[in-house]
Scaffold this active site. Structure first.
Site, short mmCIF file in Angstrom:
data_model
loop_
_atom_site.label_atom_id
_atom_site.label_comp_id
_atom_site.label_asym_id
_atom_site.label_seq_id
_atom_site.Cartn_x
_atom_site.Cartn_y
_atom_site.Cartn_z
N GLY A 1 0.81 -1.22 0.00
CA GLY A 1 0.00 0.00 0.00
C GLY A 1 0.83 1.26 0.00
N ARG B 1 0.71 -5.68 -4.83
CA ARG B 1 0.80 -6.55 -3.66
C ARG B 1 1.25 -7.98 -4.00
NH1 ARG B 1 -1.08 -4.20 0.92
NH2 ARG B 1 -2.37 -2.32 0.69
N ASP C 1 5.90 -7.51 5.25
CA ASP C 1 5.82 -8.61 4.29
C ASP C 1 6.76 -8.37 3.11
OD1 ASP C 1 4.02 -10.15 5.68
OD2 ASP C 1 2.26 -9.42 4.62
N LYS D 1 8.57 0.99 4.92
CA LYS D 1 7.38 1.76 4.56
C LYS D 1 6.13 1.15 5.19
CE LYS D 1 4.75 0.15 2.19
NZ LYS D 1 3.61 -0.53 1.56
N THR D 2 5.31 1.93 5.85
CA THR D 2 3.92 1.60 6.18
C THR D 2 3.36 2.69 7.07
OG1 THR D 2 2.40 0.13 7.35
CG2 THR D 2 4.66 0.05 8.06
N ASP E 1 0.98 2.25 8.94
CA ASP E 1 0.52 1.60 10.17
C ASP E 1 1.52 1.73 11.31
OD1 ASP E 1 -1.64 0.89 8.70
OD2 ASP E 1 -1.25 -1.26 8.68
#
Length: 553
Positions: A91, A155, A186, A212-213, A215
């Protein structure tokens, strides 16, 4: 511009807003170690986050390799031209373009004559050899801009023997010296698997990851934060602040705001620290206390009743996207549903329900019909419930409404309750990166280039000392295998980078817990407003990072 796999529409800087244009022309500082001569110093041998013996078996070529740090040097050999590929995986997160720009600028500055390829559409671009050759004109319109549209993301995973062979063929065809994988836990696990495969095949292509994220669940001591988290939380906090002003203005709505973050509640916690809502549910705490849906409903309802006694029939409640995944009874129900749906078709007669255990069946029938339907939606590629499609905020509104009606009938509640639901998700993923994320990403990319030039593989680019001015940031690489543990999946041990969850004994949660009772009954709302790029507050760093670094009390 040379390309393969079809043309990219590209961006037109002439169509930018005034703010976009000002960001486009904003030059970024670099850590001082990257602005002069440097050398790489290896640390001690690394281990693994868990099950080191299993990780050693899975990564025989990479396990135990040291992390590395860039240090100033008196002289530095001139870098040879490199051929480097970059791929965006997973994402979107604000700042991804600046990572690419950092790699590109490193090659231009330190390895003149280099070639850089952007693989289009994520890992599938690597497997299918779909790429665009990046040059100054192509890269220019994306500097300090949000999104992943320079080369787009995907993805897909490179995990089967055939897919690894496809990646090998691409690396050989383009004569790649290096590949940089920009992604989350992941994706960086996948980067390490590719690095292991390439080394096992004696390919010259080295692989470096970047964290990267939005979250915020990819971090450790050496990697203090993932990029995008700072920007996303500030975007969401602006929106929450607006909703708070609306609540206070009308005086009659309870706003239930669901925020992104499936596996961890870092976003909800950070937004709570920035805005001071009346209630913020932290999934990790719900799990630790083994709370039921009724416990959660009662907690919210109790505060609503107390606020009515203070004359308030409004409020703001923050909910992490993955809340239901943290509630043990719901986890059990979902596990049973996953098993049933793997083998049975859900029929209108409801025969499949007989396969649920009695407690799970009782819970399922207790849920609002809309949530029941969402729990039965098609699973994701990993067999998981798609929690982004489960409207937890609507579920809680319905359950709180029912409980308040019951209390009203018993004479325990005399207020008026109107729930408003919101989901703040994709809005936060592609905003213009904050000053912090723009600089952090640029340093991550520049550092990744330095690691490749130094012959490193299987590391994740690491930039530290982030509470200090950019010039004082540290730069290096952390062994990806040191972040890993194993999980049993489909009868086999699979390596995974462990997600960093909200720690209930760490400073960010402790700060929140010390203030939430006051926020619940007294309106201490903060409206931070839009992200600032100049002037006061423009270089502010998020509370979570500062608290974790021990800078903020």
């Amino acid at each position: 511009m040379a390309s393969a796999g079809g043309p990219s529409p590209g961006r037109l800087a002439s169509a930018y807003s005034e703010v976009q244009t000002s960001r486009l022309h904003h030059s970024l500082p670099l850590p001082s170690v990257l602005t002069s001569h440097f050398s790489l110093v290896d640390g001690p041998p690394s281990s693994a986050s868990g099950n080191p013996d299993k990780i050693a078996e899975l990564f025989p070529s990479l396990f135990g390799q040291p992390s590395a740090a860039l240090v100033p040097a008196k002289v530095m050999a001139e870098g040879k031209p490199l051929k480097v590929g970059v791929v965006l995986s997973g994402g979107q997160a604000p700042g991804g373009h600046n990572v690419i720009c950092g790699i590109f600028d490193f090659l231009q500055d330190r390895a003149k004559g280099s070639t850089m390829y952007g693989f289009k559409g994520g890992p599938a671009g690597v497997m299918k050899c779909k790429y665009v050759e990046l040059n100054s004109d192509f890269v220019y319109p994306y500097r300090n801009q949000g999104g992943f549209d320079m080369i787009c993301s995907g993805r897909d995973k490179i995990e089967t023997p055939e897919q690894f062979k496809q990646a090998e063929d691409t690396a050989n065809k383009l004569d790649l010296d290096g590949l940089v994988v920009i992604g989350g836990d992941d994706s960086n696990t996948n980067a390490c698997l590719i690095a292991e495969y390439f080394r096992g095949k004696n390919l010259k292509t080295r692989v470096i990851g970047c964290p990267k994220t939005i979250d915020g669940d990819l971090k450790c001591k050496e990697v203090p934060t993932s990029f995008g988290f700072d920007t996303a939380c500030k975007i969401y906090s602006e929106m929450i602040g607006n909703v708070m002003t609306d609540a206070r203005s009308s005086g009659k709505y309870y706003h239930f705001v669901r925020l992104m973050g499936r596996a961890a509640s870092h976003i909800t916690l950070e937004c709570a620290l920035q805005t001071h809502p009346n209630i913020a549910l932290i999934g990790e705490e719900v799990a630790a206390k083994k709370e039921t849906l009724k416990n959660v409903t009662d907690y919210i309802t109790d505060i609503i009743c107390k606020r009515t006694e203070h004359g308030y029939n409004y409020g703001v409640i923050l909910i992490p996207e993955g809340l239901i995944d943290f509630i043990p009874e719901v986890q059990k129900l979902i596990a049973e549903l996953n098993e049933i749906l793997a083998h049975d078709v859900v029929d209108e007669a409801g025969v499949w329900k007989s396969k649920l255990e009695s407690e799970s069946k009782k819970l399922f029938e207790f849920l609002p019909p809309a949530i029941q339907e969402q729990l039965l939606l098609e699973r994701d590629p990993h067999g998981n419930v798609q929690v982004a499609k489960i409207e937890t905020e609507r579920m809680l509104i319905s359950m709180v409404e029912t409980e308040l009606e019951k209390r009203k009938a018993e004479g325990k509640y005399k207020g008026q309750f109107i729930g408003q639901s919101h989901f703040f998700g994709y809005e936060g993923r592609c905003g213009l990166p904050t000053i912090f994320d723009a600089s952090y990403c640029y340093a991550l990319g520049y550092g990744a280039g330095a690691l490749l030039q130094s012959g490193k593989t299987g590391l994740i680019s690491s930039v530290g000392n982030l509470a200090a001015p950019v010039a004082e940031w540290t730069v290096g690489g952390t062994a990806l295998t040191s972040l890993m543990d194993v999980e049993r999946r489909h009868g086999q041990f699979k390596p995974v980078i462990k997600k960093a969850m909200v720690e209930l004994d760490a400073a960010p949660f402790k700060k929140f817990a010390s203030l939430r009772d006051e926020w619940a009954l007294k309106n201490r709302y903060i409206s931070p407003g839009p992200i600032q790029f100049i002037g006061s507050g423009s270089d502010a760093v998020n509370h979570t990072l500062l608290l974790e670094l021990g800078v903020q009390a």
